[in-house]
Each structure stands twice: as C-alpha cells, then as structure tokens.
Design a protein around this motif. Sequence first.
Motif, PDB file in Angstrom:
ATOM      1  N   UNK A   7      51.986  32.911  41.325  1.00  0.00           N
ATOM      2  CA  UNK A   7      50.596  33.054  41.752  1.00  0.00           C
ATOM      3  C   UNK A   7      50.031  34.353  41.182  1.00  0.00           C
ATOM      4  N   UNK A   8      48.802  34.287  40.638  1.00  0.00           N
ATOM      5  CA  UNK A   8      48.210  35.460  40.005  1.00  0.00           C
ATOM      6  C   UNK A   8      48.042  36.628  40.983  1.00  0.00           C
ATOM      7  N   UNK A   9      47.693  36.331  42.217  1.00  0.00           N
ATOM      8  CA  UNK A   9      47.529  37.400  43.210  1.00  0.00           C
ATOM      9  C   UNK A   9      48.881  38.063  43.498  1.00  0.00           C
ATOM     10  N   UNK A  10      49.936  37.236  43.506  1.00  0.00           N
ATOM     11  CA  UNK A  10      51.289  37.776  43.715  1.00  0.00           C
ATOM     12  C   UNK A  10      51.697  38.647  42.543  1.00  0.00           C
ATOM     13  N   UNK A  11      51.337  38.220  41.324  1.00  0.00           N
ATOM     14  CA  UNK A  11      51.689  38.991  40.122  1.00  0.00           C
ATOM     15  C   UNK A  11      51.100  40.399  40.195  1.00  0.00           C
ATOM     16  N   UNK A  12      49.829  40.490  40.587  1.00  0.00           N
ATOM     17  CA  UNK A  12      49.167  41.797  40.650  1.00  0.00           C
ATOM     18  C   UNK A  12      49.426  42.526  41.964  1.00  0.00           C
ATOM     19  N   UNK A  18      40.827  40.407  47.567  1.00  0.00           N
ATOM     20  CA  UNK A  18      40.697  41.729  46.943  1.00  0.00           C
ATOM     21  C   UNK A  18      39.433  41.806  46.093  1.00  0.00           C
ATOM     22  N   UNK A  19      38.783  42.979  46.106  1.00  0.00           N
ATOM     23  CA  UNK A  19      37.583  43.135  45.295  1.00  0.00           C
ATOM     24  C   UNK A  19      37.954  43.485  43.855  1.00  0.00           C
ATOM     25  N   UNK A  20      36.938  43.531  42.993  1.00  0.00           N
ATOM     26  CA  UNK A  20      37.169  43.740  41.556  1.00  0.00           C
ATOM     27  C   UNK A  20      37.838  45.075  41.267  1.00  0.00           C
ATOM     28  N   UNK A  21      37.456  46.113  42.019  1.00  0.00           N
ATOM     29  CA  UNK A  21      38.017  47.438  41.781  1.00  0.00           C
ATOM     30  C   UNK A  21      39.509  47.466  42.132  1.00  0.00           C
ATOM     31  N   UNK A  22      39.874  46.807  43.234  1.00  0.00           N
ATOM     32  CA  UNK A  22      41.274  46.757  43.635  1.00  0.00           C
ATOM     33  C   UNK A  22      42.112  46.014  42.598  1.00  0.00           C
ATOM     34  N   UNK A  23      41.573  44.908  42.082  1.00  0.00           N
ATOM     35  CA  UNK A  23      42.276  44.132  41.058  1.00  0.00           C
ATOM     36  C   UNK A  23      42.463  44.959  39.783  1.00  0.00           C
ATOM     37  N   UNK A  58      42.184  36.289  34.439  1.00  0.00           N
ATOM     38  CA  UNK A  58      41.590  35.284  35.320  1.00  0.00           C
ATOM     39  C   UNK A  58      40.882  35.923  36.501  1.00  0.00           C
ATOM     40  N   UNK A  59      41.563  36.817  37.204  1.00  0.00           N
ATOM     41  CA  UNK A  59      41.021  37.364  38.448  1.00  0.00           C
ATOM     42  C   UNK A  59      39.887  38.362  38.225  1.00  0.00           C
ATOM     43  N   UNK A  60      39.756  38.887  37.011  1.00  0.00           N
ATOM     44  CA  UNK A  60      38.657  39.820  36.729  1.00  0.00           C
ATOM     45  C   UNK A  60      37.392  39.089  36.287  1.00  0.00           C
ATOM     46  N   UNK A  61      37.514  37.787  36.040  1.00  0.00           N
ATOM     47  CA  UNK A  61      36.376  36.975  35.627  1.00  0.00           C
ATOM     48  C   UNK A  61      35.942  36.117  36.820  1.00  0.00           C
ATOM     49  N   UNK A  62      34.752  36.361  37.395  1.00  0.00           N
ATOM     50  CA  UNK A  62      34.327  35.635  38.611  1.00  0.00           C
ATOM     51  C   UNK A  62      34.400  34.116  38.471  1.00  0.00           C
ATOM     52  N   UNK A  63      33.994  33.583  37.306  1.00  0.00           N
ATOM     53  CA  UNK A  63      33.995  32.131  37.123  1.00  0.00           C
ATOM     54  C   UNK A  63      35.418  31.582  37.062  1.00  0.00           C
ATOM     55  N   UNK A  65      38.083  33.050  38.245  1.00  0.00           N
ATOM     56  CA  UNK A  65      38.733  33.275  39.536  1.00  0.00           C
ATOM     57  C   UNK A  65      38.362  32.180  40.534  1.00  0.00           C
ATOM     58  N   UNK A  66      37.091  31.805  40.546  1.00  0.00           N
ATOM     59  CA  UNK A  66      36.653  30.741  41.449  1.00  0.00           C
ATOM     60  C   UNK A  66      37.371  29.428  41.124  1.00  0.00           C
ATOM     61  N   UNK A  67      37.499  29.145  39.815  1.00  0.00           N
ATOM     62  CA  UNK A  67      38.173  27.918  39.396  1.00  0.00           C
ATOM     63  C   UNK A  67      39.653  27.961  39.776  1.00  0.00           C
ATOM     64  N   UNK A  68      40.271  29.147  39.612  1.00  0.00           N
ATOM     65  CA  UNK A  68      41.693  29.288  39.962  1.00  0.00           C
ATOM     66  C   UNK A  68      41.895  29.146  41.462  1.00  0.00           C
ATOM     67  N   UNK A  69      41.010  29.749  42.260  1.00  0.00           N
ATOM     68  CA  UNK A  69      41.124  29.650  43.717  1.00  0.00           C
ATOM     69  C   UNK A  69      41.020  28.203  44.180  1.00  0.00           C
ATOM     70  N   UNK A  70      40.248  27.406  43.448  1.00  0.00           N
ATOM     71  CA  UNK A  70      40.024  26.022  43.849  1.00  0.00           C
ATOM     72  C   UNK A  70      41.102  25.069  43.321  1.00  0.00           C
TER      73      UNK A  70
END
Length: 388
Positions: A7-12, A18-23, A58-63, A65-70
């Motif tokens: 999972x990308x969130x697990x990787x980071x 998390x917000x953009x700055x945290x990522x 992926x997670x730094x790009x809003x579009x 990230x939304x697609x990945x979350x879904x």
Amino acid sequence: MAEQKRDYYEVLGVARDADADTIKKAYRKLAMKWHPDRNPGDKEAEAKFKEASEAYAVLSDPEKRQRYDQFGHEGMRDAFGAGGFDMSDLGDVLNQFFGGGFGNGGGFHFDFGGGRRRADPSAPQRGEDTEQAIRLSFEDALFGTSVQIRVHAAVSCPDCGGTGAAKGTKRTTCKHCNGAGVLRQRGGFFGIVQQTCPVCRGTGTVIEKPCKKCGGDGFVAANETVDVTIPAGIADGMSIRVAGKGNAGANGGPRGDLYLRCAVSPSTLFERDGQDLILRRHVSPTLLALGGELPIETPNGTATLTIKPGTPNGAVQRLRGQGVRAIGRFPQGDLHVVLLAETPQALTAEQAKLLGKLRDAETDKTFPQRAAQDQAAKAFAKRRAANH
C-alpha cells in the motif's frame, strides 16, 4: 505469480488522511535514506527508493490519489501505462521534488531516457492568472449587474515589445550553454542531470543591452478599466473569470485570465442559505391567532401569504422558486418565510384594556400548549415533594 505491491500509504509511513506537506516530508526522508548514490551497488536500497518514488508520484497528485483511494493499484494502470511505473516516471517525480536544484537554485532536471523532449524556452508561453477581490451589495449579487473595475496586471513592455532588449537590439544566443538553456552532466544513478543555465536562466538567449523602460524583464505594470458582467445569483466567495485580463505571457504568449473573488455584503432583509433565501418576518400575535393575508417581498415581486387561524409562532411557509436564481450547476432556490409573533409595545390605554379583557377570558382551550406545560409542571412538583 505477480508480486503483490505494498500500500502506498504504508510505503511512505503516513495516514490515509495525511495532507500534502506530510506526504512530501515523508518522501523526502525516505528518498535521502535510500538514495542509490548513497547506497552504491545496493539493489535493495535502489528498489526501496523506486518504491517510495512511485508512492509519492501517486499520493502527491490529487487526481491520481483519488483514483488510488477508490480503485487501489488496479486504478494506476492507466496512470502509468501498461508497463506500470518506469524510470521516466521517476524522472518526473524527481524533477518536481528537487526542481529547485537541491536548495541551491541550480534548477537540476533528471533524464532517464524516457524520450521526452525539453520544451523550447523561446516558445510563446501563456501568462499567469491573476486574482482580485470585488465587493458587491447583496442586491447586485442577487439580481446581477455590470460594473467597471480597475485591473492591475503585467503587460508586454510597449518599448521593446516584450523582448526585454533595447530598441534596435535583440536577444543573442547564450554562449555559456550555446543556446540550449541547460547544462548537462552525468549524475551517477540518475543518468544525465540537466542544470538550468545560470546565465540565461533557461531561455537560451541573453540580453546585451536591456530595455530602459522594463529593465530587461519584457513586462511593465499597468492599470486598465474593464467592463465586467456580474451574473445573477453569484454568492459570497465565488469567483468570476475574465478571460485574457491576467498577466502577459513570455515570448509574445497570450495573457492569462483574471479571477474576481466576490465578497457579498449581507442583506438587511434576507439571509442566504445556498440557493434558498430566509425571511424572518415579524407579525402581530393577532394575525397568527385570527389568520389573514400577509404581503411578502420576493426577488420576483410581491407575493401574498395566507395565514391560517391558529398558526403557531415560528411557523415556516415556503414559496417555491422565489429564492436565488439558478446559476451554473445550482438550481433555482426557494424563499422560506419564518413567522415570528412580536410582543406589542407602547400600548394606548384602550389597547391595554382590550388585551386585559382577552387575558381574563383565556381558558386552557385557548392556549393548549401552555395548559399542557402547566400540567407537566404540577406533576414535577408533586414528584419533587415526594422525594423530600
């Protein structure tokens, strides 16, 4: 069997909210730790570096990230192509992340052989969009209007035509980079590292004799008067786009757009809730008790409310289609009239006498809610006495 991606969130190591700055901070830490140039020959470090870069892409790009979350990793197939995340994608991530030249303003770029061509620095570029605030009365926002505003923007210098060079001269090829706009050098794991030329700042040309009016920038500040149509129904905080009234573009490029951010003053009569309007109308208690007709002002004219006898204080009547006009994707609103009984003031002796007679004639049937509350109060007092 294909390797299961983490999972990308697990990787980071960040939460899913998390917000953009945290990522960005999380990726910076991992990028510095697993940087292959810091771990030469370490295949595991190289793999972890690529994994973290893929997650950040992926997670730094809003579009994305939304697609990945879904859809998870399956949703990233189209984002990175059939082959998935490759080294050219990694170059894009690093160019975005380290675009400032690792803090020294050098403007480094990374090339992993993705076949992408560098943009021509001398090509016309669209100007930046600008934003200004505009204050509107409640009525102007509700009904729409036309206004003239003063626009502050950067426009092409009239003396040099935007070139930045003095009259009779022109820009010449930069000798430091031979007109390329970049300096190339090998960068270890990163392949070819391109640094923006510090002399021409990436344009490939230099000005030997700058224009006196603009100082070589090619732009000057200017004010102009613009006619703007305010659409009916605009709300506080909404923006109006005025095409081609932003800053001028470089190399003769088109101007950007101007966005007017609307600040709408409150009304002395209505409250606005989305597309609906709320009118808190004070009326006499006798109108609510006896019923009658009540004229109401609406955006579309005067309407007449029919008040039924015995209407309670605070009752709401809705007038459909009498709210804010439809605008964009927002439909026509309604008008909600809240009826509020007002206590009589400055009574004459005769009026006081008549109200006294009414009070003396009151029964529990006249005020059933008050009578029910009196009964509840008596029951409470009885239970209280029993517990003492």
